[in-house]
Design a protein around this motif. Structure first.
Motif, PDB file in Angstrom:
ATOM      1  N   VAL A 110       0.848  -1.198   0.000  1.00  0.00           N
ATOM      2  CA  VAL A 110       0.000   0.000   0.000  1.00  0.00           C
ATOM      3  C   VAL A 110       0.878   1.241   0.000  1.00  0.00           C
ATOM      4  O   VAL A 110       0.642   2.184  -0.769  1.00  0.00           O
ATOM      5  CB  VAL A 110      -0.959  -0.007   1.203  1.00  0.00           C
ATOM      6  N   ASN A 120     -14.496   3.017   2.122  1.00  0.00           N
ATOM      7  CA  ASN A 120     -14.572   3.250   3.577  1.00  0.00           C
ATOM      8  C   ASN A 120     -15.712   4.202   3.940  1.00  0.00           C
ATOM      9  O   ASN A 120     -15.559   5.098   4.764  1.00  0.00           O
ATOM     10  CB  ASN A 120     -13.244   3.755   4.131  1.00  0.00           C
ATOM     11  N   TYR A 145      -8.128   8.596  -0.599  1.00  0.00           N
ATOM     12  CA  TYR A 145      -6.717   8.332  -0.891  1.00  0.00           C
ATOM     13  C   TYR A 145      -5.847   8.739   0.302  1.00  0.00           C
ATOM     14  O   TYR A 145      -4.974   7.993   0.741  1.00  0.00           O
ATOM     15  CB  TYR A 145      -6.318   9.101  -2.154  1.00  0.00           C
ATOM     16  N   LEU A 157      -6.201   6.440   3.326  1.00  0.00           N
ATOM     17  CA  LEU A 157      -5.635   5.114   3.097  1.00  0.00           C
ATOM     18  C   LEU A 157      -4.205   5.021   3.630  1.00  0.00           C
ATOM     19  O   LEU A 157      -3.743   3.946   3.993  1.00  0.00           O
ATOM     20  CB  LEU A 157      -5.678   4.769   1.608  1.00  0.00           C
ATOM     21  N   LEU A 196      -9.852  -1.457   4.514  1.00  0.00           N
ATOM     22  CA  LEU A 196     -10.448  -0.757   3.375  1.00  0.00           C
ATOM     23  C   LEU A 196     -11.668  -1.547   2.928  1.00  0.00           C
ATOM     24  O   LEU A 196     -11.579  -2.753   2.697  1.00  0.00           O
ATOM     25  CB  LEU A 196      -9.439  -0.666   2.221  1.00  0.00           C
TER      26      LEU A 196
END
Length: 110
Positions: free
Chosen positions: A15, A69, A83, A86, A92
């Motif tokens: 990620v 989310n 974004y 995250l 998520l």
């Protein structure tokens, strides 16, 4: 990354790598704003490259991402907010429409 149906476990390092190189996202897939009834209602995914992260996560061409989310993807600001969140998220949830059917994908980030 390990997936079981609509649930996946994703390594935090993966990620972080994606978030650090957002310029590369268009090489893996295209994200097209979707409008219904004159209002934004999410974004469609197209041109997913085989073997890319998006393909491995189970996403398919023409999927319509409605929410991430709990944030409805109705504006560029909402996409940017998702974004940004995250970066520190441990989970998520993505709600999407595929061939007219609603689906929910859950990703645990470890």
């Amino acid at each position: 990354m390990r997936c079981n149906g609509a649930s996946c476990e994703v390594d935090r390092s993966l990620v972080d790598k994606i978030l650090a190189n957002s310029q590369a996202l268009p090489m893996w897939a295209r994200f097209i704003p979707s409008i219904e009834g004159g209002k934004p209602n999410g974004f469609k995914i197209a041109a997913i490259r085989p073997g890319s992260l998006f393909a491995k996560l189970g996403l398919q061409n023409a999927d319509l991402v409605k929410a991430i989310n709990g944030l409805e993807m109705t504006s560029p600001d909402k996409v940017f907010e998702a974004y940004t969140k995250l970066k520190s998220a441990s989970h998520l949830t993505m709600q999407l429409v595929r061939r007219g059917e609603n689906h929910t994908f859950d990703f645990q980030i470890r």
